[in-house]
Design a protein around this motif. Sequence first.
Motif, PDB file in Angstrom:
ATOM      1  N   ILE A  25       0.843  -1.191   0.000  1.00  0.00           N
ATOM      2  CA  ILE A  25       0.000   0.000   0.000  1.00  0.00           C
ATOM      3  C   ILE A  25       0.885   1.250   0.000  1.00  0.00           C
ATOM      4  O   ILE A  25       1.646   1.476   0.947  1.00  0.00           O
ATOM      5  N   PRO A  26       0.787   2.097  -1.052  1.00  0.00           N
ATOM      6  CA  PRO A  26       1.553   3.346  -1.064  1.00  0.00           C
ATOM      7  C   PRO A  26       0.919   4.370  -0.126  1.00  0.00           C
ATOM      8  O   PRO A  26      -0.303   4.595  -0.169  1.00  0.00           O
ATOM      9  N   ILE A  27       1.746   4.952   0.724  1.00  0.00           N
ATOM     10  CA  ILE A  27       1.277   5.896   1.742  1.00  0.00           C
ATOM     11  C   ILE A  27       2.142   7.149   1.698  1.00  0.00           C
ATOM     12  O   ILE A  27       3.368   7.068   1.625  1.00  0.00           O
ATOM     13  N   ALA A  28       1.483   8.311   1.750  1.00  0.00           N
ATOM     14  CA  ALA A  28       2.192   9.586   1.864  1.00  0.00           C
ATOM     15  C   ALA A  28       2.233   9.951   3.339  1.00  0.00           C
ATOM     16  O   ALA A  28       1.189  10.083   3.990  1.00  0.00           O
ATOM     17  N   VAL A  29       3.428  10.096   3.880  1.00  0.00           N
ATOM     18  CA  VAL A  29       3.618  10.496   5.265  1.00  0.00           C
ATOM     19  C   VAL A  29       3.944  11.992   5.235  1.00  0.00           C
ATOM     20  O   VAL A  29       4.868  12.412   4.542  1.00  0.00           O
ATOM     21  N   VAL A  30       3.159  12.772   5.978  1.00  0.00           N
ATOM     22  CA  VAL A  30       3.232  14.228   5.871  1.00  0.00           C
ATOM     23  C   VAL A  30       3.433  14.851   7.244  1.00  0.00           C
ATOM     24  O   VAL A  30       2.764  14.479   8.208  1.00  0.00           O
ATOM     25  N   LEU A  31       4.332  15.826   7.309  1.00  0.00           N
ATOM     26  CA  LEU A  31       4.495  16.655   8.502  1.00  0.00           C
ATOM     27  C   LEU A  31       3.919  18.019   8.167  1.00  0.00           C
ATOM     28  O   LEU A  31       4.468  18.748   7.336  1.00  0.00           O
ATOM     29  N   ASP A  32       2.777  18.355   8.780  1.00  0.00           N
ATOM     30  CA  ASP A  32       2.122  19.613   8.434  1.00  0.00           C
ATOM     31  C   ASP A  32       2.762  20.800   9.157  1.00  0.00           C
ATOM     32  O   ASP A  32       3.689  20.635   9.958  1.00  0.00           O
ATOM     33  N   SER A  33       2.253  21.990   8.880  1.00  0.00           N
ATOM     34  CA  SER A  33       2.841  23.222   9.436  1.00  0.00           C
ATOM     35  C   SER A  33       2.672  23.321  10.947  1.00  0.00           C
ATOM     36  O   SER A  33       3.402  24.069  11.598  1.00  0.00           O
ATOM     37  N   ALA A  34       1.742  22.558  11.526  1.00  0.00           N
ATOM     38  CA  ALA A  34       1.547  22.552  12.971  1.00  0.00           C
ATOM     39  C   ALA A  34       2.421  21.506  13.660  1.00  0.00           C
ATOM     40  O   ALA A  34       2.373  21.361  14.877  1.00  0.00           O
ATOM     41  N   GLY A  35       3.203  20.752  12.881  1.00  0.00           N
ATOM     42  CA  GLY A  35       4.084  19.736  13.443  1.00  0.00           C
ATOM     43  C   GLY A  35       3.410  18.397  13.663  1.00  0.00           C
ATOM     44  O   GLY A  35       3.957  17.531  14.352  1.00  0.00           O
ATOM     45  N   ILE A  36       2.241  18.185  13.062  1.00  0.00           N
ATOM     46  CA  ILE A  36       1.508  16.927  13.198  1.00  0.00           C
ATOM     47  C   ILE A  36       1.834  16.018  12.016  1.00  0.00           C
ATOM     48  O   ILE A  36       1.873  16.465  10.874  1.00  0.00           O
ATOM     49  N   VAL A  37       2.060  14.734  12.311  1.00  0.00           N
ATOM     50  CA  VAL A  37       2.357  13.754  11.271  1.00  0.00           C
ATOM     51  C   VAL A  37       1.059  13.076  10.845  1.00  0.00           C
ATOM     52  O   VAL A  37       0.264  12.644  11.682  1.00  0.00           O
ATOM     53  N   ILE A  40      -1.666   9.326   4.654  1.00  0.00           N
ATOM     54  CA  ILE A  40      -2.820   9.167   3.774  1.00  0.00           C
ATOM     55  C   ILE A  40      -2.403   8.364   2.548  1.00  0.00           C
ATOM     56  O   ILE A  40      -1.215   8.249   2.247  1.00  0.00           O
ATOM     57  N   GLY A  41      -3.386   7.817   1.859  1.00  0.00           N
ATOM     58  CA  GLY A  41      -3.095   7.092   0.630  1.00  0.00           C
ATOM     59  C   GLY A  41      -2.307   7.972  -0.323  1.00  0.00           C
ATOM     60  O   GLY A  41      -2.611   9.147  -0.483  1.00  0.00           O
ATOM     61  N   ASP A  42      -1.277   7.416  -0.933  1.00  0.00           N
ATOM     62  CA  ASP A  42      -0.365   8.209  -1.760  1.00  0.00           C
ATOM     63  C   ASP A  42      -0.810   8.354  -3.207  1.00  0.00           C
ATOM     64  O   ASP A  42      -0.197   9.085  -3.963  1.00  0.00           O
ATOM     65  N   THR A  43      -1.900   7.715  -3.595  1.00  0.00           N
ATOM     66  CA  THR A  43      -2.319   7.778  -4.991  1.00  0.00           C
ATOM     67  C   THR A  43      -3.540   8.676  -5.127  1.00  0.00           C
ATOM     68  O   THR A  43      -4.582   8.430  -4.520  1.00  0.00           O
ATOM     69  N   ILE A  49      -1.313   9.256  -9.766  1.00  0.00           N
ATOM     70  CA  ILE A  49      -0.255  10.225  -9.467  1.00  0.00           C
ATOM     71  C   ILE A  49       0.111  10.105  -7.989  1.00  0.00           C
ATOM     72  O   ILE A  49      -0.758  10.037  -7.131  1.00  0.00           O
ATOM     73  N   SER A  50       1.415  10.132  -7.691  1.00  0.00           N
ATOM     74  CA  SER A  50       1.883  10.074  -6.312  1.00  0.00           C
ATOM     75  C   SER A  50       1.657  11.419  -5.626  1.00  0.00           C
ATOM     76  O   SER A  50       2.217  12.436  -6.034  1.00  0.00           O
ATOM     77  N   LEU A  51       0.835  11.413  -4.575  1.00  0.00           N
ATOM     78  CA  LEU A  51       0.568  12.648  -3.836  1.00  0.00           C
ATOM     79  C   LEU A  51       1.786  13.135  -3.057  1.00  0.00           C
ATOM     80  O   LEU A  51       1.928  14.331  -2.813  1.00  0.00           O
ATOM     81  N   SER A  52       2.670  12.235  -2.685  1.00  0.00           N
ATOM     82  CA  SER A  52       3.840  12.647  -1.905  1.00  0.00           C
ATOM     83  C   SER A  52       4.774  13.549  -2.699  1.00  0.00           C
ATOM     84  O   SER A  52       5.635  14.209  -2.130  1.00  0.00           O
ATOM     85  N   GLU A  53       4.589  13.613  -4.020  1.00  0.00           N
ATOM     86  CA  GLU A  53       5.369  14.529  -4.850  1.00  0.00           C
ATOM     87  C   GLU A  53       4.704  15.894  -4.950  1.00  0.00           C
ATOM     88  O   GLU A  53       5.203  16.790  -5.625  1.00  0.00           O
ATOM     89  N   GLY A  54       3.578  16.050  -4.268  1.00  0.00           N
ATOM     90  CA  GLY A  54       2.807  17.287  -4.315  1.00  0.00           C
ATOM     91  C   GLY A  54       3.247  18.306  -3.285  1.00  0.00           C
ATOM     92  O   GLY A  54       4.364  18.260  -2.769  1.00  0.00           O
ATOM     93  N   PHE A  55       2.316  19.198  -2.964  1.00  0.00           N
ATOM     94  CA  PHE A  55       2.611  20.357  -2.125  1.00  0.00           C
ATOM     95  C   PHE A  55       1.789  20.316  -0.845  1.00  0.00           C
ATOM     96  O   PHE A  55       0.575  20.160  -0.884  1.00  0.00           O
TER      97      PHE A  55
END
Length: 113
Positions: A25-37, A40-43, A49-55
């Motif tokens: 399962i492809p997963i996008a791991v994100v650290l947001d501006s509030a410091g929370i990890v 979410i699904g990466d597709t 399209i891989s969301l982890s390549e996004g903004f």
Amino acid sequence: MTATKVFPLTDLAPDAAKRVVLDGIPIAVVLDSAGIVHAIGDTCTHGDISLSEGFVEDDTLECWAHGSKFELTTGKPLSLPAYEPVPVFAVEIIDGDIWIDPEARIDTEKKQA
């Protein structure tokens, strides 16, 4: 399946996403501006399209290809062309490491009610 250690929290830059694949399962791991990890699904549900390549902006992740934004806490698309949500996974930080269980999807329908 139980949670898997993916990488140290220090490997994740603020307002950035990193792709991991757990149990296929492809997963996008994100650290947001509030410091929370978040995890979410990466597709993107609009295209393959891989969301982890996004903004990352505040609590959203934007697909770089067509501009759909997904809410990090619910996976809900906030803009077209995507209209289907991506899955959201439970995240734990243990001893400075990020742990995710790809089978532990968060029920976001309850959050939206």
